[in-house]
Write a protein that holds these residues in place. Structure first.
Motif, PDB file in Angstrom:
ATOM      1  N   THR A   1      -1.930  -5.042   1.189  1.00  0.00           N
ATOM      2  CA  THR A   1      -2.048  -4.702  -0.522  1.00  0.00           C
ATOM      3  C   THR A   1      -3.163  -3.789  -0.847  1.00  0.00           C
ATOM      4  N   LEU A   2      -3.188  -3.401  -2.217  1.00  0.00           N
ATOM      5  CA  LEU A   2      -4.108  -2.475  -2.664  1.00  0.00           C
ATOM      6  C   LEU A   2      -4.834  -3.163  -3.882  1.00  0.00           C
ATOM      7  N   HIS A   3      -6.475  -2.953  -3.477  1.00  0.00           N
ATOM      8  CA  HIS A   3      -7.410  -3.558  -4.453  1.00  0.00           C
ATOM      9  C   HIS A   3      -8.165  -2.413  -4.935  1.00  0.00           C
ATOM     10  N   TYR A   4      -8.309  -2.324  -6.140  1.00  0.00           N
ATOM     11  CA  TYR A   4      -8.868  -1.256  -6.816  1.00  0.00           C
ATOM     12  C   TYR A   4     -10.399  -1.545  -7.111  1.00  0.00           C
TER      13      TYR A   4
ATOM     14  N   ALA B   1       0.843  -1.299   0.025  1.00  0.00           N
ATOM     15  CA  ALA B   1      -0.006  -0.071  -0.087  1.00  0.00           C
ATOM     16  C   ALA B   1       0.668   1.130  -0.099  1.00  0.00           C
TER      17      ALA B   1
ATOM     18  N   GLU C   1     -10.711   4.679  -6.414  1.00  0.00           N
ATOM     19  CA  GLU C   1     -10.751   4.239  -5.167  1.00  0.00           C
ATOM     20  C   GLU C   1     -10.278   2.869  -5.028  1.00  0.00           C
ATOM     21  N   PHE C   2      -9.461   2.770  -3.788  1.00  0.00           N
ATOM     22  CA  PHE C   2      -8.771   1.627  -3.270  1.00  0.00           C
ATOM     23  C   PHE C   2      -9.141   1.103  -2.140  1.00  0.00           C
ATOM     24  N   MET C   3      -9.280  -0.266  -2.058  1.00  0.00           N
ATOM     25  CA  MET C   3      -9.498  -0.946  -0.583  1.00  0.00           C
ATOM     26  C   MET C   3      -8.101  -1.442  -0.232  1.00  0.00           C
ATOM     27  N   VAL C   4      -7.857  -1.162   0.918  1.00  0.00           N
ATOM     28  CA  VAL C   4      -6.400  -1.886   1.405  1.00  0.00           C
ATOM     29  C   VAL C   4      -6.720  -3.103   2.088  1.00  0.00           C
ATOM     30  N   SER C   5      -5.954  -4.129   1.956  1.00  0.00           N
ATOM     31  CA  SER C   5      -6.190  -5.672   2.676  1.00  0.00           C
ATOM     32  C   SER C   5      -6.386  -5.101   4.211  1.00  0.00           C
ATOM     33  N   GLY C   6      -7.546  -5.974   4.704  1.00  0.00           N
ATOM     34  CA  GLY C   6      -7.536  -5.719   6.515  1.00  0.00           C
ATOM     35  C   GLY C   6      -7.040  -7.024   6.982  1.00  0.00           C
TER      36      GLY C   6
END
Lengths: 185, 185
Positions: free
Chosen positions: B158-161, B79, B166-171
């Motif tokens: 990691t980054l998830h587009y 990220a 807008e990106f989701m970051v792994s939780g």
């Protein structure tokens, strides 16, 4: 289990939910029976038409059902459905009514005979666009013809499988359009 | 930028990093030039051999490079590389040396001529297994022939587009093998 109230949703935008790579539940119907499978091997392929690709191994009971019917529904479960996601992925529709066993509610679709799962955050009705687009691999290309998405929360907490029984749960969101306004879509 | 120290990694296990759906950086080399593209449309297709599928639109400068060379490296950014991920996805290798512009370090591969990106958490050397298997879609099937993965942290952020910048970051991670020991792989 909570049932999400859903709204119609532009199929050209379904990537906002699927591109991050969540585990999905594939529901199908054929000859009076329904089934559900857990699936992690999928990707977006197009916006308009809205195309979604996936790998469904021939060993799955769902394989023949989706090939025969040419339809499925891709349902997006949230993290609170972890037990159902694992349970559905570890039994076979050949000898199990998964809707009944896992206490899930089948709702009728508008475009396809495959049922929607009421407890999922989103449901995407799909028609087969290409079965076995590559003769060497059991790959499918689906056209998403109708989308139903919950309006709250704005974005769901989804499950992302790592194998070996380990799941990543979607974390924080970063909006960058303000900082980089000219981004490609 | 931090360079991750990497170890050899069993290619049959790369799904542990790729199946959750992160944005990846595809590096390539052809006729003395290198390039990098940002990619979100991909999926796992097999364990042994380790097969990885993706969509690379013909409009990308990388398209001709990976088709001509039959090789690429799939690199997994964390990220903290958000600006590089966005920047790389919004300029063209036709008129940009992306390694230089974004301050990234190209390392030689062991099996392919395409360079590894030292600042990424993992790098997967790929050989083309099937180019354009379907005439209707620019889908690629790669065999991952060598994997290099950092040993710390145990799992990357990691980054998830999601599209629209807008990106989701792994939780958080959930391990379920103890509770459900008989899970399918």
């Amino acid at each position: 289990m909570k049932k999400y109230r859903k709204q119609p949703y532009d199929v050209a935008n379904i990537r906002r939910l699927l591109e991050p790579g969540p585990v999905v539940l594939v529901s199908s119907a054929w000859q009076g029976r329904t089934n559900i499978m857990t699936m992690g091997w999928h990707m977006m392929i197009g916006f308009t038409p809205a195309l979604f690709g996936c790998y469904i191994d021939e060993s799955n009971h769902s394989y023949d059902m989706v090939v025969s019917s040419g339809e499925c529904v891709i349902n997006l479960p949230t993290a609170d459905l972890l037990e159902q996601v694992i349970g559905i992925g570890n039994c076979s529709g050949a000898n199990t009514d998964k809707f009944s066993l896992f206490g899930l509610t089948a709702l009728p679709g508008e475009e396809v005979a495959a049922p929607l799962i009421a407890e999922c955050y989103a449901s995407f009705e799909c028609r087969l666009a290409d079965a076995k687009p590559n003769p060497n691999h059991p790959l499918f290309v689906w056209e998403v013809v109708r989308a139903h998405v919950a309006t709250t929360p704005r974005l769901p907490k989804t499950l992302h499988y790592r194998g070996d029984g380990e799941f990543m749960v979607s974390g924080r969101e970063i909006a960058t359009l303000e900082r980089y306004p000219n981004q490609r879509r």
